[in-house]
Scaffold this motif. Sequence first.
Motif: not given
Length: 206
Positions: A97-106, A108-115, A117-123
């Motif tokens: 959970l901590a690793r996914v939260e770190n990935a979400l927080n880091s 970029e604004d221009e990151a692909p929406p798919e990426e 969405r995948t991280l949010t679902e995993k979270h």
Amino acid sequence: MKDMQEQLEEQDSEDELDIDLASKKQELILSLARKLEVLREARQSLQEDVEDNEALGREVEATVQRLCQPNQLDKFRMFVGDLDKVVSLLLSLSGRLARVENALNSLEDEAPPEEKRTLTEKHKLLMRQHEDAKELKENLDRRERLVTGVMEAHLDAASLDDYRHFVKMKSALIIEQRKLEDKIKLGEEQLKCLLESLPLEQRPPF
């Protein structure tokens, strides 16, 4: 001629910077290698503590078998077995959970929406699993109180102290082992990255 001299001086300056950077990396590599050595020694020492505690657990189990009813022994064994599983599960899910939260927080604004969405679902999934694991832990804590009540009724003071110490240390050692493994894994990854960033001939021998 003057231009050539300036180019040579510039080249010398760049070479010195490269050498200085390589030297700093080598120092960092050696420092990391020493830290890893200390962590691995700590892991070995901790493993000995785990084995000592498991030996104490076998002594406690033998005492429980001698002084308690068969169904009470079964409850003791199930509780001890589940203690291992539930604490390990909770730690594993907390780490993920901590690793996914770190990935979400880091992200970029221009990151692909798919990426995102995948991280949010995993979270979301990990949050649900973490809540379930917390419920299992609460259930385990209730069972511990029941088992401890049985132990208090049947064991003498010394055996009861052994039981309490064994249970307390079992959880503490699982947590300590996980922390240590995470530190070792991180150190090994950092060391690998640093080594790969240096040319083969500049890598310190281990």
